[in-house]
Design a protein around this motif. Structure first.
Motif, mmCIF file in Angstrom:
data_model
loop_
_atom_site.group_PDB
_atom_site.id
_atom_site.type_symbol
_atom_site.label_atom_id
_atom_site.label_comp_id
_atom_site.label_asym_id
_atom_site.label_seq_id
_atom_site.Cartn_x
_atom_site.Cartn_y
_atom_site.Cartn_z
ATOM 1 N N ALA A 403 0.884 -0.815 -0.153
ATOM 2 C CA ALA A 403 0.392 -0.063 -0.047
ATOM 3 C C ALA A 403 1.216 1.252 0.491
ATOM 4 O O ALA A 403 0.484 1.975 -0.939
ATOM 5 C CB ALA A 403 -1.356 -0.206 1.407
ATOM 6 N N ARG A 404 1.957 1.290 0.647
ATOM 7 C CA ARG A 404 3.061 2.544 1.120
ATOM 8 C C ARG A 404 3.984 2.757 -0.699
ATOM 9 O O ARG A 404 4.024 3.576 -1.150
ATOM 10 C CB ARG A 404 3.758 2.276 1.339
ATOM 11 N N ALA A 405 4.322 1.576 -1.567
ATOM 12 C CA ALA A 405 4.476 1.345 -2.339
ATOM 13 C C ALA A 405 3.699 2.223 -3.561
ATOM 14 O O ALA A 405 4.141 2.785 -4.104
ATOM 15 C CB ALA A 405 4.813 0.301 -3.068
ATOM 16 N N GLU A 406 2.290 1.775 -3.155
ATOM 17 C CA GLU A 406 1.541 2.354 -4.578
ATOM 18 C C GLU A 406 1.415 4.220 -4.011
ATOM 19 O O GLU A 406 1.289 4.788 -4.667
ATOM 20 C CB GLU A 406 0.719 2.454 -4.683
ATOM 21 N N LEU A 407 1.132 4.126 -2.931
ATOM 22 C CA LEU A 407 0.966 5.628 -1.920
ATOM 23 C C LEU A 407 2.288 6.109 -3.135
ATOM 24 O O LEU A 407 2.311 7.302 -3.515
ATOM 25 C CB LEU A 407 0.968 5.851 -1.276
ATOM 26 N N ALA A 408 3.990 5.514 -3.230
ATOM 27 C CA ALA A 408 5.133 6.168 -3.126
ATOM 28 C C ALA A 408 4.725 6.285 -4.871
ATOM 29 O O ALA A 408 5.390 7.457 -5.490
ATOM 30 C CB ALA A 408 6.434 6.028 -2.619
ATOM 31 N N ALA A 409 4.306 5.306 -5.079
ATOM 32 C CA ALA A 409 4.227 5.187 -7.404
ATOM 33 C C ALA A 409 3.262 6.681 -7.783
ATOM 34 O O ALA A 409 3.819 7.126 -8.537
ATOM 35 C CB ALA A 409 4.031 4.559 -7.310
ATOM 36 N N GLU A 410 2.224 6.555 -6.447
ATOM 37 C CA GLU A 410 1.555 7.830 -7.562
ATOM 38 C C GLU A 410 2.353 8.995 -6.969
ATOM 39 O O GLU A 410 1.621 9.903 -7.890
ATOM 40 C CB GLU A 410 0.261 7.489 -6.023
ATOM 41 N N GLN A 411 2.600 9.208 -5.753
ATOM 42 C CA GLN A 411 3.571 10.120 -5.715
ATOM 43 C C GLN A 411 4.700 11.177 -6.455
ATOM 44 O O GLN A 411 4.175 12.364 -6.673
ATOM 45 C CB GLN A 411 3.777 10.657 -4.254
ATOM 46 N N VAL A 412 4.725 9.720 -6.906
ATOM 47 C CA VAL A 412 6.117 10.731 -7.770
ATOM 48 C C VAL A 412 5.825 10.858 -9.254
ATOM 49 O O VAL A 412 5.660 11.694 -10.031
ATOM 50 C CB VAL A 412 6.939 9.176 -8.213
ATOM 51 N N ARG A 413 4.296 9.469 -9.961
ATOM 52 C CA ARG A 413 3.867 9.993 -11.239
ATOM 53 C C ARG A 413 2.914 11.449 -10.839
ATOM 54 O O ARG A 413 3.661 12.347 -12.122
ATOM 55 C CB ARG A 413 2.588 9.135 -11.427
ATOM 56 N N ARG A 414 2.515 12.184 -9.471
ATOM 57 C CA ARG A 414 2.131 13.479 -10.079
ATOM 58 C C ARG A 414 3.288 14.355 -10.040
ATOM 59 O O ARG A 414 2.854 15.314 -10.632
ATOM 60 C CB ARG A 414 1.491 13.200 -8.595
ATOM 61 N N THR A 415 4.549 14.067 -9.035
ATOM 62 C CA THR A 415 5.688 14.369 -9.227
ATOM 63 C C THR A 415 6.035 15.299 -10.558
ATOM 64 O O THR A 415 6.241 15.941 -10.981
ATOM 65 C CB THR A 415 6.362 14.712 -8.954
ATOM 66 N N LEU A 416 6.695 14.115 -11.308
ATOM 67 C CA LEU A 416 6.489 13.618 -12.782
ATOM 68 C C LEU A 416 5.764 14.520 -13.960
ATOM 69 O O LEU A 416 5.820 15.904 -14.833
ATOM 70 C CB LEU A 416 6.692 12.739 -13.442
ATOM 71 N N THR A 417 4.170 14.679 -13.690
ATOM 72 C CA THR A 417 3.629 15.128 -14.155
ATOM 73 C C THR A 417 3.691 16.600 -13.992
ATOM 74 O O THR A 417 3.456 17.895 -15.093
ATOM 75 C CB THR A 417 1.960 14.594 -14.361
#
Length: 460
Positions: A403-417
């Protein structure tokens, strides 16, 4: 070797029974022999056919020495409980039994002593009824007489059966020796004694005396009066030490350097009447006792603040005791390194997070609760890195819950976007940590690692 502690009311014949079993006087002090009363922990040993060497830790039964008694039984997995045939059920017998029950001691033999002075039948029936409500239920009860020797053969047989049922200790485990005596010998220096529950100590080893504050060197090892090169738990040991010996106080602890997390705040589950739990109970763990602050979280969950750091691990059992009422509560450590409670409602949130914790080391559950943790921390608090399932995401020495990995992935995707939208001519994450601007490298060459908002690296 096997180690057995005695327990029972004062003057019910514990020392006399140990003397009859071993041929050795466990009371070391002249004052003890003059008064016929154990004051400090006594030690004696013998060899039993079918069991090998058995060491006895003889504890005092007087109410003034309960702290010393708990120091004797704390690290020991098996007990010889003694009740006199010519006395009724006594207060210290009840208190000792309550302490053993709170510690979840399950390996015991009960000796009804002085059976030559009174019919042991009523005492056998009484102690059987008392045991039935505790973790010692079903323990064999043997009438004996230290004076005539009656029943000693049966008692030895029961002791052999009992120690044979104690799970063997791991000789490769990390050392954690609770020190119950410290003294100086002319020409040798500082000597400490204690019960080694697991692991191995050898001449030349270095042991930690605290939270990374000092170390001592083992100059010599003795067990059962014999000088040896090494000894493995469970065992009674005496260690001749050199180095920073001033840090080794009575009832302190010696540990494998770097193998434990020394902590002064710990979350526990308590068994007993919670409404009567004081705010400043005495904590008894291993051979150590200290006052501690008690903050209820919810239900049977409590946060303890200790006077000084201790090397505690998940699953450790200990006691809380109110010296005034003499009531005891058992506890099991759930989290030796809990997060701080900084906001309103944090205690309730923490209780919800711990409610399903069993007290048994569980890697998946621990990572899920912590979300992100390094394997060194888990090892130090007694949680082995044993899972190879998809329930744990691994990157180098870091573990993360899915769950934390998925949240981190979403944070990274949002930061890149956001970055690419704001800087269309400079697409992609820059090579410097954002937002700190400091140069850094990811902890692994895996492309699944990207920078987090804190400037550290997290799994994407």
């Amino acid at each position: 070797m096997h180690v057995v502690a005695t327990a029972g009311h004062v003057d019910h014949g514990k020392s006399a029974l140990v003397r009859a079993l071993t041929g050795t006087e466990p009371d070391r002090l002249a004052e003890e022999r003059r008064r016929g009363l154990s004051i400090q922990l006594g030690y004696a040993w013998t060899s039993l056919p079918g069991a090998g060497d058995v060491a006895f830790v003889d504890v005092p039964g007087h109410e003034r020495f309960v702290t010393t008694m708990l120091a004797g039984v704390g690290p020991v997995p098996a007990v010889l409980f003694v009740v006199a045939a010519d006395d009724p059920w006594m207060p210290q017998a009840a208190e000792h039994l309550a302490a053993l029950d709170a510690l979840h001691v399950r390996h015991a033999v009960v000796a009804v002593s002085r059976s030559d002075l009174a019919d042991p039948g009523p005492a056998v029936a009484q102690v059987g009824a008392e045991l039935e409500r505790t973790s010692l239920r079903g323990s064999p009860v043997v009438p004996v007489s230290s004076l005539t020797g009656a029943g000693l053969g049966d008692l030895r047989t029961r002791l052999v059966d009992m120690v044979g049922g104690v799970p063997p200790a791991d000789p490769h485990a990390d050392v954690r020796l609770w020190v119950d005596r410290r003294f100086t010998i002319s020409g040798a220096g500082t000597v400490v004694t204690g019960t080694l529950p697991a692991g191995t100590i050898a001449v030349g080893d270095r042991l930690s005396t605290g939270a990374g504050t000092g170390t001592v060197r083992v100059r010599g090892v003795q067990t059962l009066g014999r000088t040896v090169e090494s000894v493995s738990g469970v065992a009674r040991v005496a260690l001749n030490l050199s180095g920073q010996v001033d840090d080794v106080g009575r009832a302190g602890s010696l540990t494998t350097p770097g193998a434990h997390r020394w902590t002064d705040v710990v979350d526990v589950r308590v068994t007993g009447e919670m409404a009567r739990l004081p705010l400043r109970p005495m904590l008894h763990v291993g051979a150590l006792s200290m006052a501690t602050g008690c903050r209820p979280l919810a239900g049977d969950l409590v946060r303890l603040t200790l006077e000084r750091p201790l090397p505690l691990r998940v699953g450790d059992r200990a006691l809380l005791r109110d010296p005034g009422s003499r009531q005891v509560w058992g506890l099991q450590v759930l989290d030796p390194v809990p997060p701080p409670l900084l906001r309103r409602g944090a205690a309730d949130d923490r209780a919800r997070a711990l409610r399903s914790a069993s007290g048994a080391p569980d890697l998946v559950a621990e990572v899920r609760r912590r979300e992100l943790v390094d394997v060194d921390t888990l090892r130090q608090i007694g949680v082995p890195d044993s899972s190879r399932s998809g329930d744990v995401i691994r990157a180098g020495r870091w573990l993360m819950s899915p769950a934390r990995a998925e949240l981190a992935a979403e944070q990274v995707r949002r930061t890149l976007t956001d970055h690419d939208r704001d800087r269309p001519l400079d697409r992609g994450l820059p090579s410097r940590c954002w937002p700190t601007g400091s140069d850094c490298r990811p902890p692994t060459s895996s492309p699944r690692w990207c920078a987090s908002r804190s400037g550290s690296w997290v799994a994407a």
